[in-house]
Design a protein around this motif. Structure first.
Motif, PDB file in Angstrom:
ATOM      1  N   ASP A  97     -20.571 -13.062 -19.324  1.00 54.64           N
ATOM      2  CA  ASP A  97     -21.082 -12.464 -18.265  1.00 54.64           C
ATOM      3  C   ASP A  97     -20.224 -13.072 -16.915  1.00 54.64           C
ATOM      4  N   SER A  98     -20.349 -14.475 -17.009  1.00 51.22           N
ATOM      5  CA  SER A  98     -19.686 -15.247 -15.916  1.00 51.22           C
ATOM      6  C   SER A  98     -18.358 -16.086 -16.177  1.00 51.22           C
ATOM      7  N   SER A  99     -18.039 -16.410 -17.395  1.00 55.92           N
ATOM      8  CA  SER A  99     -16.857 -17.036 -17.904  1.00 55.92           C
ATOM      9  C   SER A  99     -16.319 -16.596 -18.949  1.00 55.92           C
ATOM     10  N   GLY A 100     -15.009 -16.929 -19.179  1.00 61.29           N
ATOM     11  CA  GLY A 100     -14.178 -16.559 -20.416  1.00 61.29           C
ATOM     12  C   GLY A 100     -12.904 -17.745 -20.614  1.00 61.29           C
ATOM     13  N   ARG A 101     -12.289 -17.175 -21.652  1.00 62.01           N
ATOM     14  CA  ARG A 101     -11.228 -18.244 -21.825  1.00 62.01           C
ATOM     15  C   ARG A 101     -10.039 -17.231 -22.681  1.00 62.01           C
ATOM     16  N   ALA A 102      -9.038 -17.656 -22.824  1.00 59.33           N
ATOM     17  CA  ALA A 102      -7.856 -17.038 -23.535  1.00 59.33           C
ATOM     18  C   ALA A 102      -6.907 -18.028 -23.983  1.00 59.33           C
ATOM     19  N   HIS A 103      -6.390 -17.873 -25.014  1.00 57.80           N
ATOM     20  CA  HIS A 103      -5.112 -18.639 -25.655  1.00 57.80           C
ATOM     21  C   HIS A 103      -4.032 -17.405 -25.936  1.00 57.80           C
ATOM     22  N   TRP A 104      -2.938 -17.836 -25.170  1.00 62.39           N
ATOM     23  CA  TRP A 104      -1.659 -16.818 -24.891  1.00 62.39           C
ATOM     24  C   TRP A 104      -0.547 -17.343 -25.371  1.00 62.39           C
ATOM     25  N   LEU A 105       0.420 -16.610 -25.846  1.00 62.89           N
ATOM     26  CA  LEU A 105       1.800 -17.348 -26.236  1.00 62.89           C
ATOM     27  C   LEU A 105       2.852 -16.475 -25.446  1.00 62.89           C
ATOM     28  N   ALA A 106       3.657 -16.929 -24.903  1.00 64.17           N
ATOM     29  CA  ALA A 106       5.079 -16.278 -24.242  1.00 64.17           C
ATOM     30  C   ALA A 106       6.382 -16.729 -24.739  1.00 64.17           C
ATOM     31  N   ASP A 107       7.214 -15.993 -25.064  1.00 64.70           N
ATOM     32  CA  ASP A 107       8.649 -16.527 -25.255  1.00 64.70           C
ATOM     33  C   ASP A 107       9.532 -15.765 -24.334  1.00 64.70           C
ATOM     34  N   TYR A 108      10.606 -16.424 -24.094  1.00 68.08           N
ATOM     35  CA  TYR A 108      11.538 -15.787 -23.078  1.00 68.08           C
ATOM     36  C   TYR A 108      12.686 -16.752 -22.921  1.00 68.08           C
ATOM     37  N   THR A 109      13.726 -16.242 -22.307  1.00 67.50           N
ATOM     38  CA  THR A 109      14.880 -16.925 -22.135  1.00 67.50           C
ATOM     39  C   THR A 109      15.319 -17.198 -20.652  1.00 67.50           C
TER      40      THR A 109
END
Length: 160
Positions: A72-84
């Motif tokens: 309800d009040s908090s969250g977390r995420a793990h994300w990956l990004a690839d770019y040039t």
């Protein structure tokens, strides 16, 4: 069906995948705060404006939401990004995000990642190497025993 804030995280990163900065900005509450190692202490309209700017400039860019959870009040995420980069160098970012929610929107968003290359393979513009070694124990900037007062510190860097 998942938690509504988990679905908000999914919507946010789905918009990121589409490079839809407007939809990302719409996920933030009025007065929201954002911070990461590059964009420090953004607030109010600034987080949304940052995502609009970044997604508007993005080329050869992919994002993957690896995992996430929310309450309800908090969250977390793990994300990956690839770019040039404009220099032609490929970048892979492995990012951890922490969220605080209010009224079904993101009120506080903190991204973090490691910005070092322990192999020292790639020269970095804008970074100052203070030492080389196996880990931080080998390259301490300063080691002190007893009281210490730092009265000054100056770094000069010139592009070679």
């Amino acid at each position: 069906m998942g938690h509504p804030n988990a679905e908000l995280i999914e919507r946010f990163y789905a918009a990121f995948c589409r490079l839809d900065g407007d939809s990302m900005a719409a996920c933030y509450a009025p007065g929201a705060r954002f911070s990461d190692p590059v964009f420090i202490d953004l607030s109010d309209e600034e987080p949304g404006a940052m995502w609009k700017m970044l997604t508007g400039r993005a080329k050869d860019f992919t994002v993957q939401l690896s995992e996430h959870e929310a309450s309800d009040s908090s969250g977390r995420a793990h994300w990956l990004a690839d770019y040039t980069l404009s220099t032609g160098r490929r970048v892979h970012n492995d990012v951890r995000a922490e969220f605080r929610f209010e009224a079904g929107l993101i009120a506080d968003h903190r991204d973090s990642w490691h910005t070092f290359d322990a192999r020292n393979n790639t020269p970095r513009t804008g970074r100052v190497v203070v030492g080389r070694g196996r880990d931080a124990v080998d390259v301490a900037l300063i080691t002190s025993f007893g009281p210490l007062t730092l009265t000054g510190f100056e770094v000069r860097a010139e592009r070679s």
